[in-house]
Design a protein around this motif. Structure first.
Motif, PDB file in Angstrom:
ATOM      1  N   ASP A   1       0.832  -1.199   0.000  1.00  0.00           N
ATOM      2  CA  ASP A   1       0.000   0.000   0.000  1.00  0.00           C
ATOM      3  C   ASP A   1       0.870   1.253   0.000  1.00  0.00           C
ATOM      4  OD1 ASP A   1      -1.831   2.098   0.529  1.00  0.00           O
ATOM      5  OD2 ASP A   1      -3.185   0.686   1.511  1.00  0.00           O
ATOM      6  N   PRO A   2       0.787   2.095  -1.013  1.00  0.00           N
ATOM      7  CA  PRO A   2       1.635   3.289  -1.069  1.00  0.00           C
ATOM      8  C   PRO A   2       1.374   4.285   0.043  1.00  0.00           C
ATOM      9  CG  PRO A   2       0.007   3.305  -2.851  1.00  0.00           C
ATOM     10  CD  PRO A   2      -0.060   1.959  -2.217  1.00  0.00           C
ATOM     11  N   VAL A   3       0.265   4.135   0.788  1.00  0.00           N
ATOM     12  CA  VAL A   3      -0.008   5.068   1.887  1.00  0.00           C
ATOM     13  C   VAL A   3       1.085   5.015   2.942  1.00  0.00           C
ATOM     14  CG1 VAL A   3      -1.383   3.507   3.344  1.00  0.00           C
ATOM     15  CG2 VAL A   3      -1.850   5.966   3.375  1.00  0.00           C
ATOM     16  N   LEU A   4       1.807   3.880   3.026  1.00  0.00           N
ATOM     17  CA  LEU A   4       2.884   3.746   4.007  1.00  0.00           C
ATOM     18  C   LEU A   4       4.220   4.262   3.487  1.00  0.00           C
ATOM     19  CD1 LEU A   4       2.294   0.336   5.824  1.00  0.00           C
ATOM     20  CD2 LEU A   4       2.062   2.636   6.749  1.00  0.00           C
ATOM     21  N   GLY A   5       4.264   4.724   2.259  1.00  0.00           N
ATOM     22  CA  GLY A   5       5.488   5.319   1.749  1.00  0.00           C
ATOM     23  C   GLY A   5       5.876   6.551   2.549  1.00  0.00           C
ATOM     24  N   GLY A   6       7.149   6.658   2.905  1.00  0.00           N
ATOM     25  CA  GLY A   6       7.626   7.789   3.683  1.00  0.00           C
ATOM     26  C   GLY A   6       7.334   7.710   5.159  1.00  0.00           C
ATOM     27  N   GLN A   7       6.732   6.618   5.627  1.00  0.00           N
ATOM     28  CA  GLN A   7       6.402   6.476   7.042  1.00  0.00           C
ATOM     29  C   GLN A   7       7.449   5.679   7.813  1.00  0.00           C
ATOM     30  OE1 GLN A   7       3.656   8.160   8.527  1.00  0.00           O
ATOM     31  NE2 GLN A   7       4.167   9.065   6.542  1.00  0.00           N
ATOM     32  N   GLY A   8       8.558   5.355   7.165  1.00  0.00           N
ATOM     33  CA  GLY A   8       9.596   4.592   7.835  1.00  0.00           C
ATOM     34  C   GLY A   8       9.172   3.153   8.028  1.00  0.00           C
ATOM     35  N   VAL A   9       9.897   2.456   8.885  1.00  0.00           N
ATOM     36  CA  VAL A   9       9.625   1.044   9.138  1.00  0.00           C
ATOM     37  C   VAL A   9       8.478   0.917  10.136  1.00  0.00           C
ATOM     38  CG1 VAL A   9      10.594  -1.110  10.029  1.00  0.00           C
ATOM     39  CG2 VAL A   9      12.009   0.427   8.639  1.00  0.00           C
ATOM     40  N   VAL A  10       7.575  -0.023   9.861  1.00  0.00           N
ATOM     41  CA  VAL A  10       6.466  -0.282  10.781  1.00  0.00           C
ATOM     42  C   VAL A  10       6.462  -1.755  11.175  1.00  0.00           C
ATOM     43  CG1 VAL A  10       5.080   1.569   9.772  1.00  0.00           C
ATOM     44  CG2 VAL A  10       4.762  -0.772   8.968  1.00  0.00           C
ATOM     45  N   VAL A  11       5.895  -2.031  12.335  1.00  0.00           N
ATOM     46  CA  VAL A  11       5.733  -3.395  12.834  1.00  0.00           C
ATOM     47  C   VAL A  11       4.252  -3.745  12.743  1.00  0.00           C
ATOM     48  CG1 VAL A  11       5.864  -4.870  14.882  1.00  0.00           C
ATOM     49  CG2 VAL A  11       7.746  -3.300  14.333  1.00  0.00           C
ATOM     50  N   ALA A  12       3.957  -4.906  12.142  1.00  0.00           N
ATOM     51  CA  ALA A  12       2.569  -5.307  11.910  1.00  0.00           C
ATOM     52  C   ALA A  12       2.280  -6.621  12.616  1.00  0.00           C
ATOM     53  CB  ALA A  12       2.310  -5.447  10.409  1.00  0.00           C
ATOM     54  N   LEU A  13       1.468  -6.567  13.651  1.00  0.00           N
ATOM     55  CA  LEU A  13       0.971  -7.775  14.322  1.00  0.00           C
ATOM     56  C   LEU A  13      -0.435  -7.493  14.838  1.00  0.00           C
ATOM     57  CD1 LEU A  13       4.255  -8.354  14.820  1.00  0.00           C
ATOM     58  CD2 LEU A  13       3.292 -10.104  16.322  1.00  0.00           C
TER      59      LEU A  13
ATOM     60  N   GLY B   1      -3.230  -7.176  13.509  1.00  0.00           N
ATOM     61  CA  GLY B   1      -4.021  -6.196  12.792  1.00  0.00           C
ATOM     62  C   GLY B   1      -3.630  -4.758  13.045  1.00  0.00           C
ATOM     63  N   GLU B   2      -2.558  -4.530  13.794  1.00  0.00           N
ATOM     64  CA  GLU B   2      -2.127  -3.178  14.129  1.00  0.00           C
ATOM     65  C   GLU B   2      -0.785  -2.848  13.481  1.00  0.00           C
ATOM     66  OE1 GLU B   2      -4.260  -2.790  18.519  1.00  0.00           O
ATOM     67  OE2 GLU B   2      -2.089  -3.119  18.410  1.00  0.00           O
ATOM     68  N   LEU B   3      -0.575  -1.555  13.223  1.00  0.00           N
ATOM     69  CA  LEU B   3       0.688  -1.056  12.706  1.00  0.00           C
ATOM     70  C   LEU B   3       1.288  -0.101  13.719  1.00  0.00           C
ATOM     71  CD1 LEU B   3      -0.424  -0.215   9.043  1.00  0.00           C
ATOM     72  CD2 LEU B   3       0.780  -2.274   9.821  1.00  0.00           C
ATOM     73  N   HIS B   4       2.545  -0.355  14.096  1.00  0.00           N
ATOM     74  CA  HIS B   4       3.228   0.496  15.065  1.00  0.00           C
ATOM     75  C   HIS B   4       4.523   1.027  14.474  1.00  0.00           C
ATOM     76  CE1 HIS B   4       0.604  -0.326  18.493  1.00  0.00           C
ATOM     77  NE2 HIS B   4       0.523  -1.565  18.044  1.00  0.00           N
ATOM     78  N   ALA B   5       4.839   2.280  14.769  1.00  0.00           N
ATOM     79  CA  ALA B   5       6.054   2.905  14.264  1.00  0.00           C
ATOM     80  C   ALA B   5       7.277   2.314  14.949  1.00  0.00           C
ATOM     81  CB  ALA B   5       6.008   4.412  14.513  1.00  0.00           C
ATOM     82  N   ALA B   6       8.330   2.093  14.167  1.00  0.00           N
ATOM     83  CA  ALA B   6       9.526   1.421  14.677  1.00  0.00           C
ATOM     84  C   ALA B   6      10.213   2.189  15.792  1.00  0.00           C
ATOM     85  CB  ALA B   6      10.519   1.187  13.535  1.00  0.00           C
ATOM     86  N   ASP B   7      10.082   3.520  15.804  1.00  0.00           N
ATOM     87  CA  ASP B   7      10.798   4.297  16.811  1.00  0.00           C
ATOM     88  C   ASP B   7      10.099   4.326  18.156  1.00  0.00           C
ATOM     89  OD1 ASP B   7       8.695   5.902  15.984  1.00  0.00           O
ATOM     90  OD2 ASP B   7       9.890   7.745  15.901  1.00  0.00           O
TER      91      ASP B   7
END
Length: 338
Positions: free
Chosen positions: A138-150, A152-158
Motif C-alpha cells: 500500500d503506497p499510503v505507508l510510503g515515507g512512514q519509515g519502518v512499521v511493525v505489523a501484528l 491487525g495493528e501497525l506500530h512505528a519502529a521508533d
C-alpha cells in the motif's frame, strides 16, 4: 499487481513443536510460510528471499545490517513496491528501529512475526503475514519509515515495544500511540510520522555499547570494565536519576570521549533535567550526557551503535535524539515538555 520483497529470517512464525520434545524449533522455510496464507497472490506478487532460520534472540547487529543492505538493494529496484521482513518477535523493537534509522528508499517496509508457532491452535502467523504484505503493497505507508505489523495493528519502529511475553497484542506504542491498522485487506493510518535517518549505512555497528540499568542499592563494576566501550546507555530511574556512583562512571566514560546516552527504565516518557542532587537528572545534563527523549534503553543502544558506526560524534547523535525530545547541553535547548 504490486510487487513486494519478503525476507524470511526465522522466528516463532517459522517454528514447529519438536516431536522429540524440547519445545518449538525453527523449521519452516519461505515456501512453506507463503503456502500457509491462502490466496496471497491476490494481495501482491511476492518475491521471497530465504535468508535463514534464526531465532530473534540470536540475531547480531552485523546480521541486521546485512538484512538492511538487502532491503536497500531490493527497494531501489523500480519493480519493487515495498518490503517485508519476517522474524521472531523478541527483538523486533530493536531490529525495526535499526532499519528505520538507515537511509533506505521511502517505500513501505513492514516487519512481522507471530506470537504462536505453526504447531499451536489459532496460529497467528498466516494472518500477520497477509496483513504485512497488504501493508507493504500500500503506497499510503510510503515515507512512514519502518512499521511493525501484528494483530491487525501497525506500530512505528521508533516507539513500538513488546509489552507482554505471550499476548497477541503485545506490541504497543507507549509514547506516540498506534500508527494504523490493517483490516479487510485495507490499510488505515491514524497518524503520520517523520522518520529520522542516519547519513549512511554503517559497514559495522560500533560495539560494545553496554546498557546499564539503575537499580536499588546497585554495586557497579570498576570503570576499567568499560575501557573498550564504544558508547554506553544508562537507563535511569524515573525522570533521569541515578546513584552518584553511576554518574561518576558516566563522567569517566565521557572524559575518555565515549558518548553516554541517558534514558529511563520507565516504559514510557523521557528523562528531563530537574533534579540537582548528586546523580540527579540535572547533573547528568550538565555533565554532557545525551538525553534519549522517548527512546528506551534498547533503542538508545541501537542509535549509539549505528550512529557511531556511521561516523557520527556525540553532538551529531544528540542532534538526532532531539527528534524524540532529547538532546545534549550545548547542542540543543534543555528538553521541555512536548
Amino acid at each position: 499487481m504490486r510487487r513486494v520483497a519478503v525476507i524470511f529470517t526465522g522466528g516463532t512464525i517459522a517454528m514447529r513443536e519438536d516431536p522429540d520434545g524440547g519445545g518449538n524449533r525453527p523449521s519452516l522455510r519461505a515456501e512453506e510460510l507463503l503456502a500457509s496464507v491462502p490466496d496471497l497472490d491476490r494481495v501482491a506478487t511476492v518475491e521471497p528471499i530465504d535468508w535463514g532460520l534464526v531465532p530473534a534472540s540470536h540475531l547480531s547487529l552485523d546480521q541486521v545490517l546485512e538484512i538492511g543492505r538487502i532491503l536497500d538493494d531490493r527497494l531501489r529496484r523500480p519493480d519493487i513496491d515495498g518490503a517485508v521482513v519476517v522474524q521472531g518477535t523478541d527483538v523486533i523493537e530493536e531490529t525495526a528501529f535499526a532499519w528505520d534509522l538507515l537511509p533506505l528508499p521511502s517505500k513501505p517496509i513492514v516487519v512481522v512475526g507471530a506470537m504462536r508457532s505453526a504447531s499451536q491452535d489459532d496460529d497467528d502467523g498466516p494472518d500477520n503475514l497477509r496483513n504485512a504484505v497488504t501493508a507493504a503493497a500500500d503506497p499510503v505507508l510510503g515515507g512512514q519509515g519502518v512499521v511493525v505489523a501484528l494483530a491487525g495493528e501497525l506500530h512505528a519502529a521508533d516507539d513500538v515495544r513488546k509489552t507482554h511475553t505471550h499476548a497477541l497484542t503485545t506490541f504497543q506504542g507507549p509514547n506516540a500511540g498506534l500508527l494504523g491498522r490493517v483490516a479487510h485487506g485495507r490499510v488505515e493510518l491514524v497518524r503520520r510520522r517523520q522518520p529520522v535517518h542516519l547519513p549512511r549505512i554503517a559497514r559495522r555497528a560500533a560495539l560494545p555499547v553496554p546498557l546499564l540499568t539503575a537499580v536499588l542499592d546497585d554495586r557497579l563494576p570498576q570503570p576499567q570494565a568499560y575501557e573498550s566501550a564504544a558508547g554506553a546507555v544508562v537507563a535511569a530511574t524515573g525522570g533521569g536519576n541515578t546513584t552518584p556512583a553511576l554518574l561518576e562512571l558516566g563522567r569517566t566514560l565521557m572524559a575518555r570521549g565515549v558518548p553516554v546516552m541517558l534514558t529511563t527504565r520507565c516504559p514510557s516518557g523521557r528523562p528531563l533535567p530537574g533534579y540537582g542532587f548528586p546523580g540527579g537528572s540535572s547533573q547528568w545534563w550538565e555533565a554532557g550526557a545525551i538525553f534519549s527523549g522517548t527512546l528506551g534503553g534498547p533503542k538508545s543502544r541501537i542509535l549509539l551503535a549505528l550512529g557511531i558506526g556511521a561516523g557520527l560524534d556525540a553532538d551529531e547523535i544528540a542532534a538526532l535524539a532531539a527528534s524524540w525530545g532529547g538532546g545534549r547541553t550545548g547542542v540543543s535547548e534543555t528538553p521541555t515538555g512536548s
